[in-house]
Write an enzyme that holds these catalytic residues in place. Structure first.
Site, PDB file in Angstrom:
ATOM      1  N   LYS A  86       1.183  -1.094  -0.068  1.00 54.98           N
ATOM      2  CA  LYS A  86       0.191   0.064  -0.016  1.00 54.98           C
ATOM      3  C   LYS A  86       0.517   1.193  -0.359  1.00 54.98           C
ATOM      4  CE  LYS A  86      -4.898   0.330   2.224  1.00 54.98           C
ATOM      5  NZ  LYS A  86      -4.738   0.010   3.626  1.00 54.98           N
TER       6      LYS A  86
HETATM    7  C1  E4P Z   1      -8.260   1.293   3.103  1.00 54.50           C
HETATM    8  O1  E4P Z   1      -7.871   0.804   3.316  1.00 54.50           O
HETATM    9  C2  E4P Z   1      -8.360   2.018   5.218  1.00 54.50           C
HETATM   10  O2  E4P Z   1      -7.643   0.827   5.526  1.00 54.50           O
HETATM   11  C3  E4P Z   1      -9.287   2.955   5.552  1.00 54.50           C
HETATM   12  O3  E4P Z   1     -10.521   2.052   4.585  1.00 54.50           O
HETATM   13  C4  E4P Z   1      -9.704   3.490   6.062  1.00 54.50           C
HETATM   14  O4  E4P Z   1     -10.983   3.864   6.822  1.00 54.50           O
HETATM   15  P1  E4P Z   1     -11.092   5.624   8.029  1.00 54.50           P
HETATM   16  O5  E4P Z   1     -11.077   6.633   7.118  1.00 54.50           O
HETATM   17  O6  E4P Z   1     -12.497   4.405   8.735  1.00 54.50           O
HETATM   18  O7  E4P Z   1      -9.876   4.571   8.525  1.00 54.50           O
END
Ligand code: E4P
Length: 223
Positions: A86
């Site tokens: 990522k």
């Molecule tokens: C995506 O890969 C992220 O880990 C995640 O969806 C972030 O979500 P949040 O805005 O609830 O922290």
């Protein structure tokens, strides 16, 4: 539409997998830090998640410069065949995505908040783009509208990068993603649990069981 779980918690991964719903997992530094507080090393945690998940697992770098991200990405990718790196949507991030794409290492480009960021990440070679719909809703925008726009752009140019809807807060986000035709939604465990239940299901089941008991009592199933 593939269903990914947005977590670093092994129990949540196992439960969702055993329900037959788990296609993959996404983690982020916040989610990992929550689990690391319980005492596991980061390497052990990531290895366990990779082993328990029957599909791609996104693990995020924490460096922000090109060299640092590339180095961390190579370590992440060496941990398992299902590891996806990522990378945040920044200019050094784009350079890293390009370099990883040349090495055939799959990338999920994260922290996408407008459709053109998604188009550029795809152009650099990302396998997934992660638009954060909930965080856009949080600041008074309609998060789901960028999913519509990304889908339209990707269709226009036959872009194969997968749209991974992230920052999901509720079942409506999931429903709209499916109607738009997003490739993947990644959601927290509580949203998956909510999606599988309905008060009318519980009420209906109770009525069937009560009617059955009136005839057959509590005895063995008569077949
Ligand atoms: C995506 O890969 C992220 O880990 C995640 O969806 C972030 O979500 P949040 O805005 O609830 O922290």
């Amino acid at each position: 539409m593939k269903i990914f779980l947005d977590t670093a918690n092994i129990e949540e991964i196992r439960k969702t997998r055993d329900w037959g719903l788990l296609d993959g997992v996404t983690t982020n530094p916040t989610l990992a830090a929550k689990e690391l507080a319980k005492g596991l090393s980061f390497k052990d945690l990531v290895s366990q998640i990779l082993k328990e998940t029957p599909g791609p697992v996104s693990i995020e770098v924490v460096a922000t410069d090109y060299e640092g991200m590339l180095k961390q990405a190579l370590r992440i990718s060496s941990l398992g065949d299902n590891a996806v790196v990522k990378i945040p949507m920044t200019l050094p991030g784009l350079k890293t995505i390009k370099a990883l794409n040349e090495k055939r290492i799959p990338v999920n480009c994260t922290l996408i908040f407008n459709p053109l960021q998604a188009m550029f990440a795809a152009k650099a070679g990302a396998e997934y783009v992660s638009p954060f719909v909930g965080r856009l809703d949080d600041i008074g925008e309609d998060g789901m509208s960028i999913i519509d726009e990304i889908k339209a752009i990707f269709l226009n140019y036959d872009i194969k990068t997968k749209i991974l809807v992230a920052s999901i807060r509720n079942p409506i986000h999931v429903l709209r993603s499916a109607i738009i035709g997003a490739d993947v939604v990644t959601m927290p465990f509580d949203v998956i649990s909510k999606l599988t239940t309905h008060p009318k299901t519980d009420e209906g089941l109770q009525r069937f069981l009560d009617d059955w008991k009136k005839n057959f009592g509590e005895g063995d199933f008569p077949l």
